[in-house]
Design an enzyme around this catalytic site. Structure first.
Site, PDB file in Angstrom:
ATOM      1  N   LYS A   1      10.881 -15.178  -3.952  1.00  0.00           N
ATOM      2  CA  LYS A   1      10.382 -14.171  -4.819  1.00  0.00           C
ATOM      3  C   LYS A   1      10.047 -12.742  -4.167  1.00  0.00           C
ATOM      4  O   LYS A   1       9.529 -12.067  -4.731  1.00  0.00           O
ATOM      5  CB  LYS A   1       8.832 -15.015  -5.191  1.00  0.00           C
TER       6      LYS A   1
ATOM      7  N   HIS B   1      19.410 -19.040  20.745  1.00  0.00           N
ATOM      8  CA  HIS B   1      19.079 -20.357  20.382  1.00  0.00           C
ATOM      9  C   HIS B   1      18.578 -21.074  21.552  1.00  0.00           C
ATOM     10  O   HIS B   1      19.214 -21.903  22.123  1.00  0.00           O
ATOM     11  CB  HIS B   1      20.245 -20.888  19.680  1.00  0.00           C
TER      12      HIS B   1
ATOM     13  N   ARG C   1      13.996 -21.177  11.684  1.00  0.00           N
ATOM     14  CA  ARG C   1      15.337 -20.711  11.896  1.00  0.00           C
ATOM     15  C   ARG C   1      15.606 -19.753  10.744  1.00  0.00           C
ATOM     16  O   ARG C   1      15.103 -19.933   9.650  1.00  0.00           O
ATOM     17  CB  ARG C   1      16.492 -21.815  11.659  1.00  0.00           C
TER      18      ARG C   1
ATOM     19  N   ARG D   1      20.828 -30.891  13.279  1.00  0.00           N
ATOM     20  CA  ARG D   1      20.639 -31.492  14.395  1.00  0.00           C
ATOM     21  C   ARG D   1      18.883 -30.793  14.957  1.00  0.00           C
ATOM     22  O   ARG D   1      18.254 -31.382  15.221  1.00  0.00           O
ATOM     23  CB  ARG D   1      21.406 -31.158  15.711  1.00  0.00           C
ATOM     24  N   THR D   2      18.960 -29.348  14.820  1.00  0.00           N
ATOM     25  CA  THR D   2      17.775 -29.007  15.293  1.00  0.00           C
ATOM     26  C   THR D   2      16.758 -29.142  14.610  1.00  0.00           C
ATOM     27  O   THR D   2      15.677 -29.596  15.157  1.00  0.00           O
ATOM     28  CB  THR D   2      18.069 -27.175  15.331  1.00  0.00           C
TER      29      THR D   2
HETATM   30  N1   CP Z   1      23.447 -27.225  17.296  1.00  0.00           N
HETATM   31  C1   CP Z   1      22.739 -26.803  16.287  1.00  0.00           C
HETATM   32  O1   CP Z   1      22.153 -25.694  15.996  1.00  0.00           O
HETATM   33  O2   CP Z   1      23.278 -27.594  14.858  1.00  0.00           O
HETATM   34  P1   CP Z   1      22.285 -27.643  13.624  1.00  0.00           P
HETATM   35  O3   CP Z   1      23.022 -26.208  13.037  1.00  0.00           O
HETATM   36  O4   CP Z   1      23.106 -28.718  12.820  1.00  0.00           O
HETATM   37  O5   CP Z   1      21.066 -27.599  13.796  1.00  0.00           O
END
Ligand code: CP
Length: 310
Positions: free
Chosen positions: A86, A135, A107, A57-58
């Site tokens: 590496k 998040h 991320r 999603r993100t």
């Molecule tokens: N909600 C969320 O962060 O989903 P993903 O891990 O799929 O990005």
């Protein structure tokens, strides 16, 4: 204060007014996210998506947001294909990436990596999840979902159910809900309660918090049931995970005692916490929630990259 050129590492980097500005702008972005209006708000700006942990999603809602608003992106989606494999440090990776594009969305499995990246980058960094930390963009879309469903963020009773220890989405969301004066009910399996640091900051903010481990009791009075999965990947000892796996599940029978207007939210992915039969009920808000990630991220990128609300 403008969001132009700013980092977003923790939801606490935004004031209540700034969150409200993002949400207002996100509402206007919905036709662009649906594809019924064509946009060029990002005017060719290049965003680097650096994902060192799995994401559906993100990452893809950021990509969708960028492309539908006339921006471009380059992506690390497979950490094993980057030179960090590496031994390159996150600092060096980010410093170099910041000379390529106009912003970085990161991320990473390590808590605190977003802050470290912001120090290494001279372009805005958006934290798309740092380990069990924060998040913030998920929180913005969570708030958008709640506001759409209830028309307000004030006076809501929100149950945070699941892995509150490792679940970064609930850490960010709890701070934001405290700012908007929501009543929080914490419901976690043994050993998976909110980290002490988060809890004490919420207490300092004057958050209204109670705890209840019987799910059937919390469902009755709630406006929002925010369910999270147990974050298996964060457990050092898998035997500890097995002790709590499958310890809660939302199904139609449980929701019979809920208010008619209760919405069930989940950042997704789900791994059995919500029975598929709930999807067909009016309570299910999690797929709409996932869609709202696109307009919310459109709004945020537009404000950070151009200073315009779009
Ligand atoms: N909600 C969320 O962060 O989903 P993903 O891990 O799929 O990005």
């Amino acid at each position: 204060m403008t969001l132009k050129g700013r980092d977003l590492i923790s939801i606490r980097d935004l004031s209540r007014e700034e969150i409200e500005e993002v949400l207002r702008s996100a509402k206007r972005m919905i036709p662009y996210a649906e594809g019924t209006k064509l946009g060029d708000q990002l005017g060719g700006k290049l965003v680097t998506l650096a994902f060192f942990e799995p994401s559906t999603r993100t990452r893809l809602s950021f990509e969708t947001a960028i492309q539908r608003l006339g921006g471009r992106c380059v992506t690390i989606a497979d950490p094993s294909a980057s030179s960090m494999r590496k031994g390159e440090t996150l600092h060096d990776t980010i410093r170099m990436l910041s000379s390529y594009g106009d912003a970085i969305v990161l991320r990473h499995p390590n808590e605190g990596s977003g802050r470290l990246a912001a120090q290494a980058s001279d372009k805005p960094v958006i934290n798309a999840g740092d380990g069990a930390g924060q998040h913030p963009t998920q929180t913005l879309l969570d708030l958008a979902t709640m506001q759409e469903a209830f028309g307000t963020l004030s006076g809501l009773k929100v149950v945070l159910l699941g892995d509150l220890k490792y679940g970064r989405t609930v850490h960010s969301l709890a701070y934001a809900l405290a700012v908007f004066g929501a009543e929080l009910v914490l419901s976690a399996p043994p050993g998976l309660g909110l980290p002490e640091e988060v809890r004490s900051q919420l207490d300092q903010m004057g958050a209204k918090i109670s705890e209840e481990d019987q799910i059937h009791r919390v469902v009755r009075d709630a406006d929002i049931l925010y369910v999270t999965r147990i974050q298996k990947e964060r457990f050092v000892d898998l035997a500890e995970y097995e002790k709590v796996a499958g310890s809660y599940r939302i199904d139609s029978a449980l929701l019979k005692s809920a208010k008619q207007r209760l919405i069930v939210m989940h950042p997704l992915p789900r791994t059995g916490e919500i029975a598929p039969e709930v999807d067909a009920t009016a309570h299910a808000a999690y797929f709409r929630q996932a869609f709202l990630g696109v307009p919310v991220r459109m709004a945020l990128l537009s404000l950070i990259l151009t200073g315009k609300a779009g």
